[in-house]
Design an enzyme around this catalytic site. Structure first.
Site, mmCIF file in Angstrom:
data_model
loop_
_atom_site.group_PDB
_atom_site.id
_atom_site.type_symbol
_atom_site.label_atom_id
_atom_site.label_comp_id
_atom_site.label_asym_id
_atom_site.label_seq_id
_atom_site.Cartn_x
_atom_site.Cartn_y
_atom_site.Cartn_z
ATOM 1 N N ASP A 51 -7.701 -4.631 0.039
ATOM 2 C CA ASP A 51 -8.477 -4.902 -1.115
ATOM 3 C C ASP A 51 -8.272 -6.566 -1.503
ATOM 4 O O ASP A 51 -9.229 -7.102 -1.940
ATOM 5 C CB ASP A 51 -7.584 -4.319 -2.427
ATOM 6 N N HIS B 201 0.956 -1.115 -0.088
ATOM 7 C CA HIS B 201 0.071 0.134 -0.129
ATOM 8 C C HIS B 201 0.860 1.121 0.168
ATOM 9 O O HIS B 201 2.079 1.242 0.465
ATOM 10 C CB HIS B 201 -0.800 0.058 1.113
HETATM 11 C C1 MLT Z 1 -8.209 4.014 0.289
HETATM 12 O O1 MLT Z 1 -8.945 3.360 1.335
HETATM 13 O O2 MLT Z 1 -8.514 5.143 0.104
HETATM 14 C C2 MLT Z 1 -7.149 3.243 -0.274
HETATM 15 O O3 MLT Z 1 -6.409 2.593 0.387
HETATM 16 C C3 MLT Z 1 -6.281 4.384 -1.095
HETATM 17 C C4 MLT Z 1 -5.511 5.205 -0.314
HETATM 18 O O4 MLT Z 1 -5.481 5.342 0.638
HETATM 19 O O5 MLT Z 1 -4.836 5.636 -0.891
#
Ligand code: MLT
Length: 438
Positions: free
Chosen positions: A373, A317
């Site tokens: 995800d 992430h």
């Molecule tokens: C989110 O929950 O929006 C995603 O993990 C993407 C992010 O935080 O950049």
């Protein structure tokens, strides 16, 4: 990442002394809450003008001060208004979290009851909304339908453009949170060729949504408790995530002072992209491409070699460098769901990928651990949601965060219309020399 969000606002931590080589210019830039102000760089001469900061994709730029969500990516911490996500996901309801995100404190019983009542009684949409949703092709992507429908709601509620009126803002926020599940469920039913199911205001927010998706002839739909619980928790986990791509879109579009329906439609458009909300759909597609658990080792080798087109989706992430704290919660939830619905071929592949990634030094050393995800897609799939609907589920939940962030942006005196600068790299002035004939 807002690692210093506990510091008092505007506390000057220190300063950064900058000298410009070849000139006697020396500038002290204040460092406040661990950041310099990009506009202070204008004090430093550069080229023919003043120094700019260049940060494509905002890799190291804070665009706002926010008191909503705190992330410490190194330590794997996520909190909404100071409350750890692990506690909220286990104990709160989605609507309680939606209130918290917006107001900064947990609701009293009275505030909560009114909030739930107001949202419940705004779940219906104008009958004309049904008509235009029916105009979409049978194979339309539900995110396209949702984005268009939310944008269209702005024409049904023109007074929502009075964004400086707190009552109008409140009403628009209630309408958006209330109607998103209805629009999402209508999109689902349209694609399936099923009649639309009207909201059942005797049910909770999540139960009503599941009812609008799945109800057939029964007088009242009763979702499986494990699915209701899973949806409630997933909605809480997805409700906000500080300045992600779609939230940034909502803030940027909202900074033009457009109505919130249009700003949220922009957020839905951003979320639609495969690099953002479409990521859990991409995980499922990767699993389907692998096809069989015995193909997992070859797939992993291909990913590691960097050769071929195989990409490992749902791992790592941008902000979490140790672990995505949401993934830990979803993993436990996934185990609960799979215990009830069983494990199939695709799930076996996912579990094998997870096992290898968590034990193989290649992935461990690169901190490529399963992110939120990776598991959410698996759960939604067990609930029989089609793949292209996963992002819609994300959008319903994220609407709460978008609106809290939108209102915070509006009330922030430092904010102006979002208007980045650029570094021009095109041709210099040249005379027009067109040869076309008109
Ligand atoms: C989110 O929950 O929006 C995603 O993990 C993407 C992010 O935080 O950049």
């Amino acid at each position: 990442m807002s690692k210093t969000n506990t510091a008092p606002a505007n506390a000057t931590d220190s300063s950064l002394h900058v000298t410009v080589p070849g000139s006697d210019t020396a500038v002290d830039l204040a460092v406040t809450d661990g950041a310099i102000r990009a506009t202070d760089l204008r004090k430093i001469p550069a080229g023919d003008g003043a120094l700019l900061s260049y940060d494509p994709a905002f890799l190291n730029t804070a665009s706002c001060r926010s008191a909503i969500t705190f992330i410490d990516g190194d330590k794997g911490i996520l909190r909404y208004r100071g409350y750890p996500i692990e506690q909220l996901a286990g104990k709160a309801s989605f609507l309680e979290v939606a209130w918290l995100l917006r107001h900064g404190e947990l609701p009293t019983q009275g505030e909560y009851d009114t909030w739930v009542h107001d949202i419940t009684y705004h779940t219906y949409v104008h009958e004309n909304v049904k008509t235009f949703l029916q105009g979409f092709r049978y194979d339309a992507h539900p995110m396209s339908m949702l984005c268009s429908a939310v944008a269209a709601l702005s024409s049904f509620y023109p007074s929502a453009k009075n964004i400086h009126d707190p009552e109008e803002r409140n009403l628009a926020i209630i309408r958006l949170i209330a109607k998103l599940p209805t629009l999402a469920a209508f999109a689902y039913r349209h694609i399936k060729g099923l009649p639309f199911v009207y909201p059942d205001n005797d049910l909770s927010y999540v139960e009503n949504f599941l009812s609008m998706v799945a109800r057939m002839t029964e007088p009242q739909y009763e979702a499986r408790p494990v699915f209701t619980r899973a949806t409630e928790i997933l909605f809480i986990l997805h409700a906000d995530h500080e300045q992600n791509c779609s939230t940034n879109a909502v803030r940027a579009v909202g900074s033009s002072h457009v109505d919130p329906f249009s700003a949220v439609a922009a957020g839905i458009a951003a979320l639609y992209g495969p690099l953002h909300g479409g990521a859990n759909e991409a995980v499922l597609r990767m699993i389907q491409d692998i096809g069989n658990v015995k193909n997992v080792p070859a797939f992993i080798e291909e990913v590691k070699s960097g050769k071929g087109s195989s990409r490992l989706m749902g791992f790592g992430h941008r902000v979490y460098k140790s672990y995505d704290p949401r993934a830990r919660i979803v993993k436990a939830l996934a185990d609960e769901v799979f215990k009830e619905v069983g494990v199939d071929k695709d799930l076996e592949i996912a579990l094998e990928l997870e096992r290898i990634a968590l034990s193989d030094d290649y992935f461990v050393s690169r901190k490529l651990y399963p992110n939120v995800d990776f598991y959410t897609g698996m759960i939604y799939r067990s609930m029989k949601f089609p793949m292209d609907f996963f992002t819609v589920l994300f959008a319903i939940a994220r609407t709460a965060g978008w609106l809290a962030q939108w209102e915070e942006m509006l009330l922030d005196k430092e904010q102006k219309i979002a208007r980045p600068r650029q570094i021009y790299v095109g041709p210099g002035e040249r005379p027009y020399a067109g040869t076309l004939k008109y």
